[in-house]
Design an enzyme around this catalytic site. Structure first.
Site, PDB file in Angstrom:
ATOM      1  N   HIS A  67     -30.880   1.625  -3.990  1.00  0.00           N
ATOM      2  CA  HIS A  67     -30.681   2.038  -5.376  1.00  0.00           C
ATOM      3  C   HIS A  67     -30.715   0.821  -6.294  1.00  0.00           C
ATOM      4  O   HIS A  67     -29.969  -0.134  -6.085  1.00  0.00           O
ATOM      5  CB  HIS A  67     -29.328   2.763  -5.531  1.00  0.00           C
ATOM      6  CG  HIS A  67     -29.389   4.202  -5.121  1.00  0.00           C
ATOM      7  ND1 HIS A  67     -28.557   5.145  -5.641  1.00  0.00           N
ATOM      8  CD2 HIS A  67     -30.195   4.844  -4.248  1.00  0.00           C
ATOM      9  CE1 HIS A  67     -28.843   6.333  -5.119  1.00  0.00           C
ATOM     10  NE2 HIS A  67     -29.829   6.172  -4.261  1.00  0.00           N
ATOM     11  N   TYR A  75     -21.629   7.982 -12.731  1.00  0.00           N
ATOM     12  CA  TYR A  75     -20.184   7.827 -12.940  1.00  0.00           C
ATOM     13  C   TYR A  75     -19.886   8.424 -14.311  1.00  0.00           C
ATOM     14  O   TYR A  75     -20.400   7.951 -15.325  1.00  0.00           O
ATOM     15  CB  TYR A  75     -19.785   6.354 -12.932  1.00  0.00           C
ATOM     16  CG  TYR A  75     -19.848   5.680 -11.576  1.00  0.00           C
ATOM     17  CD1 TYR A  75     -21.051   5.181 -11.074  1.00  0.00           C
ATOM     18  CD2 TYR A  75     -18.705   5.552 -10.793  1.00  0.00           C
ATOM     19  CE1 TYR A  75     -21.093   4.562  -9.826  1.00  0.00           C
ATOM     20  CE2 TYR A  75     -18.749   4.935  -9.546  1.00  0.00           C
ATOM     21  CZ  TYR A  75     -19.947   4.441  -9.074  1.00  0.00           C
ATOM     22  OH  TYR A  75     -19.998   3.843  -7.843  1.00  0.00           O
ATOM     23  N   PRO A 129     -11.731   3.794  -4.949  1.00  0.00           N
ATOM     24  CA  PRO A 129     -13.158   3.808  -4.591  1.00  0.00           C
ATOM     25  C   PRO A 129     -14.118   3.762  -5.784  1.00  0.00           C
ATOM     26  O   PRO A 129     -15.318   3.701  -5.612  1.00  0.00           O
ATOM     27  CB  PRO A 129     -13.319   5.109  -3.805  1.00  0.00           C
ATOM     28  CG  PRO A 129     -12.109   5.911  -4.082  1.00  0.00           C
ATOM     29  CD  PRO A 129     -11.043   5.000  -4.514  1.00  0.00           C
ATOM     30  N   LYS A 160     -15.989  -0.590  -3.354  1.00  0.00           N
ATOM     31  CA  LYS A 160     -15.710  -1.915  -2.789  1.00  0.00           C
ATOM     32  C   LYS A 160     -14.972  -1.898  -1.449  1.00  0.00           C
ATOM     33  O   LYS A 160     -14.971  -2.903  -0.742  1.00  0.00           O
ATOM     34  CB  LYS A 160     -14.872  -2.731  -3.796  1.00  0.00           C
ATOM     35  CG  LYS A 160     -15.637  -3.124  -5.041  1.00  0.00           C
ATOM     36  CD  LYS A 160     -16.819  -4.009  -4.706  1.00  0.00           C
ATOM     37  CE  LYS A 160     -17.867  -4.021  -5.804  1.00  0.00           C
ATOM     38  NZ  LYS A 160     -19.225  -4.088  -5.283  1.00  0.00           N
ATOM     39  N   TYR A 220     -20.809  -4.945  -9.387  1.00  0.00           N
ATOM     40  CA  TYR A 220     -21.114  -3.730  -8.626  1.00  0.00           C
ATOM     41  C   TYR A 220     -21.971  -4.050  -7.402  1.00  0.00           C
ATOM     42  O   TYR A 220     -21.725  -3.534  -6.314  1.00  0.00           O
ATOM     43  CB  TYR A 220     -21.820  -2.699  -9.509  1.00  0.00           C
ATOM     44  CG  TYR A 220     -21.915  -1.328  -8.874  1.00  0.00           C
ATOM     45  CD1 TYR A 220     -23.042  -0.942  -8.149  1.00  0.00           C
ATOM     46  CD2 TYR A 220     -20.862  -0.421  -8.972  1.00  0.00           C
ATOM     47  CE1 TYR A 220     -23.119   0.308  -7.544  1.00  0.00           C
ATOM     48  CE2 TYR A 220     -20.925   0.833  -8.368  1.00  0.00           C
ATOM     49  CZ  TYR A 220     -22.066   1.188  -7.657  1.00  0.00           C
ATOM     50  OH  TYR A 220     -22.134   2.422  -7.058  1.00  0.00           O
TER      51      TYR A 220
END
Ligand code: FAS
Ligand code: PHB
Length: 390
Positions: free
Chosen positions: A72, A201, A293, A297, A385
């Site tokens: 991704h 998100y 979550p 990580k 990220y």
């Protein structure tokens, strides 16, 4: 029985460490309190950093991950009915993440260990690490009603948040840092195509939502829920309705729904212990730290702990030096705290907090509006990220 390293816990950190030790010819035994089926029934992480993928490759277990994993290059943030893509690949100069379920990674590691004839003692009862503050560390446990003892050079506590290794450390020798969040995540797995080709998100006044996946035919979805909620309070219909309400219309309208085959609620906490080494015992992964979550990580921090520890163990056995082992805790904690901060910031930015109400929602939307229109702010999010350097 005697071995060089006893690994308590057969989750991803224990199995990855065990494979790297085995590849280096360093004898090791893994002890777990449950069986293989239980371990493989767990549904957890889904996003792997490049560092984690690299370590899996180094362990020689990356073949299916590269065949079936989904690279991704970005993800979407949705808020106030809008949709903004964070272009990880562009913002980080070519880095990306790999979507591949932790369950599948654990399966790959277990299968490789079995092929190598590696020892995993499942269903061990009352596992107790001892002697790690001296020169004779050992682990005792009961198996089929018989008490057994394994003497070793080192103990790796890879036994997760509820494990025995951290609990074996004398209270005065360990400092704990903790933050409990006032909500949980209700997650489902369903064999329906993901609503989007990348993760979403979602910040919404009704609460956070996350659209993830395990493949192009299997979706992993989450909605923020109350800590008082029970899974049985959430029918599939209620879940799908709530998820669609928290997404912009252009996503909600095309969402394919269907029966869930896994549904669970996870509480959210930030948790770190210092130090992560106690004589000849090293805490690894969730045994030493837990993150919400939101930043994906948890599993990736377990991997970087393994990286620092295997460096130390290889140096000990191959170069007769303990410099890297002595540096383990400080090196691991430096990266852990940056990931704990990032996970806290993503959680604070995206979730509905009961005590900040509509004002808090407006502040979050203002921050998201700034972030998605500032290359500097988006770059900071992207760098964290994809994973900071080891
Ligand atoms: P694990 O907890 O995976 O493994 C520990 C092992 O030790 C287990 O097999 C256990 O049986 C064994 N054990 C425990 N006590 C023992 C004892 N006394 N004796 C012997 N063995 C013992 N991370 C993300 O990045 N994204 C997510 O979406 C996400 N979702 C999660 C959902 C849940 C419900 C949980 C609990 C965690 C989630 N995580 C997520 C974090 C998770 O992926 C962890 O970071 C990851 O499992 C860490 O791996 P380990 O450190 O190996 O610990
Ligand atoms: C998942 O796919 O389970 C997942 C992905 C990203 C997260 C958390 C969980 O931040």
């Amino acid at each position: 029985m005697r071995t060089k390293v006893v690994i308590i816990g057969s989750g991803p950190s224990g199995l990855l460490l065990g494979q790297l030790l085995t590849n280096a010819g360093i004898d090791n035994v893994i002890v777990d309190r449950v069986g293989k089926e239980h371990i493989l029934s767990r549904v957890r992480a889904g996003v792997l950093e490049e560092g984690t993928v690299g370590l899996v490759d180094r362990a020689g277990v990356g073949e299916r991950l590269h065949r079936e994993g989904l690279p991704h290059d970005g993800f979407s943030l949705t808020f106030d009915g809008r949709d903004h893509r964070i272009d990880l690949f562009d913002l980080t100069g070519g880095k990306r993440v790999m979507v591949y379920g932790q369950t599948e990674l654990t399966r790959d590691l277990i299968e490789r260990r079995e092929r190598d004839g590696g020892v995993v003692i499942y269903d061990a009862v009352n596992v107790v690490p001892s002697g790690f503050d001296g020169d004779h560390p050992h682990v005792t446990f009961e198996k089929d009603g018989v008490t057994q003892r394994i003497d070793c050079d080192f103990i790796a506590g890879c036994d997760g948040f509820h494990g025995a290794s951290r609990k074996a450390v004398p209270e005065g020798a360990i400092k704990t840092f903790e933050k409990i969040y006032p909500f949980g995540w209700l997650g489902i797995l369903a064999d329906v195509p993901p609503v989007n080709h990348e993760l979403i998100y979602a910040n919404h006044p009704r609460g956070f939502a996350l659209c993830s996946m395990r493949s192009e035919t299997r979706s992993r979805y989450y909605v923020q829920c109350s800590l008082d909620d029970k899974v049985e309070m959430w029918s599939d219909d209620r879940f799908w309705d709530e998820l669609r309400r928290r997404l912009p219309a252009h996503h909600a309208e095309v969402m394919v729904t269907g029966p869930s085959f896994e549904k669970s609620i996870a509480p959210l906490r930030s948790f770190v212990v210092e130090p992560m080494r106690f004589g000849r015992m090293f805490l690894v992964g969730d045994a030493a730290h837990i993150v919400p979550p939101t930043g994906a990580k948890g599993l990736n921090l377990a991997a970087s702990d393994v990286y620092y520890l295997i460096e130390g163990l290889l140096e000990h056995y191959q170069e007769k030096s303990d410099a890297a082992l002595d540096a383990y805790s400080a090196r691991a904690l430096s990266r852990v705290w940056k990931a704990v901060r990032f996970s806290w910031s993503m959680t604070t930015l995206l979730h509905r907090f009961p005590d900040t109400g509509d004002f808090g929602q407006k502040i979050q939307e203002a921050e998201l509006d700034y972030l998605t229109h500032s290359r500097a702010a988006s770059t900071a999010m992207a760098e964290n990220y994809v994973g900071l350097p080891y």
